[in-house]
Design a protein around this motif. Structure first.
Motif, mmCIF file in Angstrom:
data_model
loop_
_atom_site.group_PDB
_atom_site.id
_atom_site.type_symbol
_atom_site.label_atom_id
_atom_site.label_comp_id
_atom_site.label_asym_id
_atom_site.label_seq_id
_atom_site.Cartn_x
_atom_site.Cartn_y
_atom_site.Cartn_z
ATOM 1 N N ILE A 1 -2.256 -41.281 72.996
ATOM 2 C CA ILE A 1 -3.420 -41.996 72.503
ATOM 3 C C ILE A 1 -3.806 -41.343 71.174
ATOM 4 O O ILE A 1 -3.696 -40.136 71.014
ATOM 5 N N GLN B 1 -6.220 -40.017 68.372
ATOM 6 C CA GLN B 1 -7.575 -39.461 68.390
ATOM 7 C C GLN B 1 -8.603 -40.409 67.751
ATOM 8 O O GLN B 1 -9.657 -40.669 68.305
ATOM 9 N N GLN C 1 2.573 -44.634 80.497
ATOM 10 C CA GLN C 1 1.797 -43.437 80.798
ATOM 11 C C GLN C 1 1.167 -42.915 79.521
ATOM 12 O O GLN C 1 1.866 -42.527 78.579
ATOM 13 N N LEU C 2 -0.174 -42.917 79.513
ATOM 14 C CA LEU C 2 -0.883 -42.429 78.334
ATOM 15 C C LEU C 2 -0.920 -40.915 78.356
ATOM 16 O O LEU C 2 -1.176 -40.308 79.389
ATOM 17 N N LYS C 3 -0.671 -40.337 77.180
ATOM 18 C CA LYS C 3 -0.713 -38.882 77.083
ATOM 19 C C LYS C 3 -1.779 -38.504 76.073
ATOM 20 O O LYS C 3 -2.144 -39.287 75.195
ATOM 21 N N ALA C 4 -2.262 -37.273 76.206
ATOM 22 C CA ALA C 4 -3.238 -36.754 75.249
ATOM 23 C C ALA C 4 -2.552 -36.558 73.901
ATOM 24 O O ALA C 4 -1.327 -36.440 73.841
ATOM 25 N N PRO C 5 -3.331 -36.528 72.804
ATOM 26 C CA PRO C 5 -2.713 -36.358 71.481
ATOM 27 C C PRO C 5 -1.850 -35.094 71.420
ATOM 28 O O PRO C 5 -2.172 -34.082 72.039
ATOM 29 N N ASN C 6 -0.770 -35.200 70.669
ATOM 30 C CA ASN C 6 0.124 -34.064 70.395
ATOM 31 C C ASN C 6 0.733 -33.415 71.635
ATOM 32 O O ASN C 6 0.957 -32.212 71.671
ATOM 33 N N THR C 7 0.972 -34.190 72.667
ATOM 34 C CA THR C 7 1.586 -33.604 73.854
ATOM 35 C C THR C 7 3.044 -34.027 74.016
ATOM 36 O O THR C 7 3.778 -33.419 74.768
#
Lengths: 471, 142
Positions: free
Chosen positions: A411, A413, A448-454
């Protein structure tokens, strides 16, 4: 004395009988090629010299045909200073340029079509690497050749007009369903156009109608076996005896498992829509390599890096030239499939060259549930949605014999605003991406959504894919 | 009239929450209340803290997906039945509550909630004389 004599005579008679049995046995085993049905022995068992001559003649004709009907090929040949008359024998094929998936994409939709639209009676489409699918048009003659090749294939499996054959490949733009369907009709067997999905109803028909043949992906065959267990249907309850499995890579272990659980003999079938569709090659009852219909599709193996031609037996990239196709002929089309060719007469009597199992790909294409998927397709979708960072990962797995595709995206930011304070809002975003992926890939993907920069920054193409299937 | 709550996207795996908490700790920001609304793969971590806007900035600098949103924080007496009274005020006005959580602050009960109809909720709060907290009330805590 008389009794002894009489007994001795009986013994001699019995000996003669045993000898006769041995002779019959030797006769049938030594001449066992006669026991295997062959649809078109004239072509499938042609001497090598005759085959080469036929291929040379057809190659000349097809080069002349595309030279006059496809500007793309005319330009390419003129650049290389090749005239159709320079191509007379099959060895002259080495002079011809290669055709790639990119060429098909650059000439979307009808740029490589050689026949006028009025002659085209069918159009199929397969996955493109990005955006546009690959469009393949067939003339009436093409559909006839396809049915002929499919008939050769089914006959090699031992299918006859007495069989009831269920086609459980996808019907539609994908060539699997209709391709197999026409072949079954061509040999005069009864075709059940089952298609994919609705497994329980399909199984009911397999049992109640006494269906004897099945065409589907090997993973779907295993899924059928699992559903049988769930419904309490035993392999003794069904009459399946022949399976035509293809459209995705499979292993010998999978074959054993399918054969054991469904009580049939499973044969490999190979094809690709750019060349024709299923039945470009097929196994015979020897189950030792797939016979190529080489009077229609001329195979070569090349080194995918140097493009050098490799000798028989070596593994490299498979290249096909369509020798008789009218709708969309291709010259030296690079399939990106890695395999080797096995020359020599087969124990079944066929002289056509065989190809070994597909050992991999020379590009990053994945085959998921029988559908070709390119990571670049996923990329094009992700890049079209500003809510996500331009990074993604495809995770492919096989759960209960069905392939699964998960697409991980980050996603972005800046796009994560106050409206995303409930999971429902995030779910909506996930669903939006999933729907777009489905329309581009033709198969469902779980987002599957991941947090930024992961997600790890990719280092080359394959870094976009984690394939957990053990094939 | 309302306070800022931070909504933070965190994945459901170990180590993701501590990353967020570490940023707040480094920035010397006090967490007053928090709750996680989660699914199998991720959660939305909702946070009430001493300086929400500064906390938001710090988290963004650390690369966290975070966003402030306005929620109502109603102060009620710490006695049985008070929450019911407060919620009844809203339900009678036809306001539905998207989510709600509560905590105790200096002996008072605080109800945090969000509704889809912020304007009407604001009017009800004014009309009914309910006491609400604002961001300044939170920063005084330190």
């Amino acid at each position: 004395m008389i009794r002894r004599y009489s007994f001795g005579n009986k013994l001699k008679e019995f000996g003669d009988f045993v000898l006769l049995l041995c002779r019959i046995y030797l006769f049938t085993t030594q001449n066992h090629t006669k026991n295997y049905m062959i649809w078109n022995p004239n072509k499938e068992c042609m001497s090598r010299d005759e085959m080469s001559a036929l291929q040379g003649k057809r190659l000349h004709k097809i080069v002349e045909y595309v030279y006059h009907n496809v500007p793309f090929y005319r330009n390419k040949l003129q650049e290389l200073d090749i005239r159709p008359d320079d191509i007379q024998t099959i060895e002259d094929i080495n002079k011809l340029p290669f055709t790639t998936k990119k060429d098909l994409r650059d000439n979307y939709p009808f740029g490589l079509q050689a026949a006028p639209q009025s002659q085209i009676i069918r159009i199929h489409a397969s996955s493109g690497t990005t955006g546009n699918p690959t469009i393949v048009g067939y003339t009436r003659k093409d559909v006839g050749v396809w049915s002929e090749c499919m008939a050769r294939c089914l006959t090699a499996y031992g299918v006859t007009r007495d069989d009831i054959f269920s086609v459980a490949y996808g019907y539609g733009l994908f060539t699997g369903g209709l391709g197999a369907h026409y072949g079954v009709e061509h040999i005069g067997a009864s075709v059940i156009p089952a298609g994919t999905g609705n497994t329980e109803k399909h199984l009911k028909l397999i049992r109640d109608l006494g269906i004897t043949g099945l065409a589907c992906t090997p993973s779907y065959a295993l899924y059928l076996a699992e559903t049988m267990d769930k419904l309490g249907i035993k392999k003794e309850d069904i009459r399946l005896r022949v399976g035509a499995f293809g459209a995705e890579p499979w292993t010998e272990n999978m074959r054993k498992e399918i054969e054991e659980r469904l009580g049939l003999k499973g044969y490999n079938i190979y094809g690709l829509s750019e060349v024709m569709g299923p039945s470009v090659s097929y196994e015979c009852q020897m189950q030792h390599g797939s016979h190529i219909c080489e009077d229609h599709f001329y195979p070569e193996i090349i080194n995918p890096v140097t493009l050098e031609k490799l000798p028989a037996g070596q593994t490299g990239e498979l290249v096909f030239t369509t020798l008789t196709k009218e709708g969309m002929p291709v010259l030296r089309y690079r399939t990106r499939d890695l395999c080797s060719l096995l020359p020599g007469t087969c124990d079944c009597g066929r002289t056509s060259v065989r190809m070994g199992r597909i050992e991999g790909r020379s590009d990053d294409m994945l085959i998921i549930r029988g559908i070709n998927v390119f990571p670049s397709q996923v990329e094009s979708v992700v890049l079209s949605m500003p809510e996500f960072a331009p990074r993604y990962m495809l995770v492919v797995d096989r759960v209960n014999n069905l392939d699964t595709l998960q697409v991980q995206v980050e996603i972005r930011q800046e796009y994560f605003t106050g409206v995303f304070d409930t999971p429902a809002a995030v779910d909506k975003l996930e669903k939006k991406l999933a729907a777009k992926l489905k329309s581009v890939l033709s198969i469902a993907a779980k987002v599957q959504l991941k947090a930024p920069n992961t997600i790890e920054r990719s280092q080359g193409k394959s870094a976009h894919v984690i394939d957990k299937r053990k094939l | 009239m309302s306070i800022h709550q931070l909504s933070i996207f965190i994945e459901n795996r170990s180590g993701t929450l501590i990353k967020v908490l570490d940023v707040l700790k480094e920035a010397n920001i006090q967490i007053i209340a928090s709750t996680i609304a989660d699914t199998a793969e991720y959660g939305i971590y909702r946070l009430i803290c001493s300086e929400p806007m500064r906390a938001c900035e710090e988290l963004m600098k650390a690369g966290v997906a975070v966003a402030p949103s306005e929620v109502f924080a109603i102060e009620i007496d710490d006695q049985p039945g008070r929450a019911a009274e407060a919620v009844k005020t809203f339900s009678e006005a036809g306001i539905s509550i998207a989510y709600m959580y509560s905590f105790l602050l200096h002996g008072k009960g605080i109800l945090i909630f969000r509704t889809d109809n912020t304007e009407l909720a604001r009017k009800i709060i004014v009309d009914s004389g309910l006491r609400v907290l604002c961001d300044e009330d939170l920063s005084k805590i330190n």
